[in-house]
Design an enzyme around this catalytic site. Structure first.
Site, PDB file in Angstrom:
ATOM      1  N   MET A  55       0.800  -1.118  -0.042  1.00 26.49           N
ATOM      2  CA  MET A  55       0.025   0.053  -0.083  1.00 26.49           C
ATOM      3  C   MET A  55       0.946   1.185   0.098  1.00 26.49           C
ATOM      4  O   MET A  55       1.951   1.230   0.835  1.00 26.49           O
ATOM      5  CB  MET A  55      -0.918  -0.024   1.201  1.00 26.49           C
ATOM      6  CG  MET A  55      -1.925   1.148   1.083  1.00 26.49           C
ATOM      7  SD  MET A  55      -1.478   2.750   1.896  1.00 26.49           S
ATOM      8  CE  MET A  55       0.033   2.567   2.547  1.00 26.49           C
ATOM      9  N   PRO A  56       0.680   2.108  -0.812  1.00 24.21           N
ATOM     10  CA  PRO A  56      -0.069   2.253  -2.136  1.00 24.21           C
ATOM     11  C   PRO A  56       0.578   1.353  -3.166  1.00 24.21           C
ATOM     12  O   PRO A  56       1.532   0.862  -3.371  1.00 24.21           O
ATOM     13  CB  PRO A  56      -0.143   3.717  -2.389  1.00 24.21           C
ATOM     14  CG  PRO A  56       1.159   4.117  -2.241  1.00 24.21           C
ATOM     15  CD  PRO A  56       1.536   3.421  -0.927  1.00 24.21           C
ATOM     16  N   VAL A  57      -0.329   1.187  -4.238  1.00 24.90           N
ATOM     17  CA  VAL A  57      -0.017   0.515  -5.356  1.00 24.90           C
ATOM     18  C   VAL A  57      -0.252   1.597  -6.643  1.00 24.90           C
ATOM     19  O   VAL A  57      -1.566   2.104  -6.770  1.00 24.90           O
ATOM     20  CB  VAL A  57      -0.978  -0.682  -5.970  1.00 24.90           C
ATOM     21  CG1 VAL A  57      -0.663  -1.417  -7.255  1.00 24.90           C
ATOM     22  CG2 VAL A  57      -0.554  -1.977  -4.757  1.00 24.90           C
TER      23      VAL A  57
ATOM     24  N   LYS B 143       4.470   0.472  -3.946  1.00 23.94           N
ATOM     25  CA  LYS B 143       4.858  -0.533  -5.153  1.00 23.94           C
ATOM     26  C   LYS B 143       4.266   0.234  -6.334  1.00 23.94           C
ATOM     27  O   LYS B 143       3.218   0.890  -6.386  1.00 23.94           O
ATOM     28  CB  LYS B 143       3.745  -1.836  -4.979  1.00 23.94           C
ATOM     29  CG  LYS B 143       4.057  -2.589  -3.580  1.00 23.94           C
ATOM     30  CD  LYS B 143       5.520  -3.060  -3.400  1.00 23.94           C
ATOM     31  CE  LYS B 143       5.546  -3.553  -1.929  1.00 23.94           C
ATOM     32  NZ  LYS B 143       6.974  -3.785  -1.390  1.00 23.94           N
TER      33      LYS B 143
END
Lengths: 64, 64, 64, 64, 64, 64
Positions: free
Chosen positions: C1-3, C40
Site C-alpha cells: 500500500m499504495p499501489v 509498489k
C-alpha cells in the site's frame, strides 16, 4: 475476454450506464468478432477530487 | 498519455490529493519529457479491509 | 500500500524508469506519510497504436 | 464477475499460469459462492525494470 | 477523463484498434456528455495463456 | 510484486475478504515461488449496475 474498465466521474444515471454497457459490448463484438457473452465491463465511479488532469484535480475550477 | 492510477488508503485530505496530482504530473513531465495536459491521474480510495499485504488485510493489527 | 500503476509510451530508458520509481516513491512518502517499503509501482509500456486520445490512436499524425 | 488482474514478473511457465488460473478460480468460487464461468483472470507479465518496490526497480540488486 | 482500459487478445489489426478507439470515444461522448479530447483509451494485448475464463487459460482447447 | 487486483460485487463479509487475501497469497507463493510479504492485493467492490456482462448490467434480472 475482453475485459473493459471505465473510470469516469460519478453522477451518471443507471440508464446511461446500461446504454454504455450495451453499446460498448455491441461495438466490440462487431469490430473484433467475438461473442457478447465474452465481453466483461467494469465501471469505477471516481469523484472529481480523485481525477487529475494537467496537474490539477477535476474538483478545482481550473480542472473542470 | 500517460495514465497513472493510484490505489491508496482512504482518509487523505483534498489538499494531499491536490499536491499528489500536482507533484506526480510535474515530475513525470520533467523525467519523461511530455506536456502536463497529457498526464491523467486516477486515485482509488481503498478501505483497509480491501488491501492485503503478506496475506492479511491492512485492517488487521498485524496487517498495519 | 499504495499501489501505483503507470501506463506510458515505450522508449523510456532504464534510467528514466529508475528515476520515476524513486521520485514517485519519495514524494508519495512525503505527502501521504507512509514508508518507502510500502510503495509498489507497476509500469506498463503501451505502444502508440494502443493509446487513444480524442478518438485517435497516438500512432496517427493527428494523435501525436 | 469477478475480474481478477495479476501483475507479476515474467518467466513463469504456461503450467504455472494454468495452475494459478485454476486455483484462483476454484478458491474464489468456494469463498465467494459464485460460478467458475463467471471468473475472469488477466495476467500481465511485467519486466523487473518496470516493477518498483521501496523506491527501486526489481532489476536493481537492492530491489530483488 | 474518462479513462478506458481494454484488455483483449492480441492479433487485432491497427485498423481494428483505430475503429475501436474512434467508436468508444464517439459513443462515450454521446451517452455521457463530455468532450472527445477528454476520453483516454489504453489497450493491453493479452496473450491467450494469460487470459483465464472458467478456470482454464484461453490457450487451452476448452478455454477457447 | 506481484500486485493482484480483484473487482467483485459488494456484500462480501470482512471474513470472506480475509480468507480471499490469505488463500490467494498462500497459493501464489506456492505456485510462483515468492515470499508472502511480496504479495499485494487490492479489492474493489463494484456495484451491480457498474458490472456489465453480455451487454447488460448485473443489476438487470437478465444480467444476474
Amino acid at each position: 475476454m475482453p475485459v473493459i474498465q471505465v473510470n469516469m466521474l460519478p453522477g451518471r444515471t443507471p440508464e446511461q450506464k446500461r446504454e454504455l454497457i450495451a453499446v460498448f459490448t455491441r461495438e466490440f463484438v462487431r469490430i473484433c468478432k467475438t461473442k457478447p457473452e465474452a465481453v466483461k465491463i467494469v465501471i469505477h465511479d471516481v469523484p472529481p477530487e480523485n481525477f487529475g488532469s494537467g496537474g490539477v484535480p477535476m474538483s478545482d475550477p481550473v480542472g473542470q
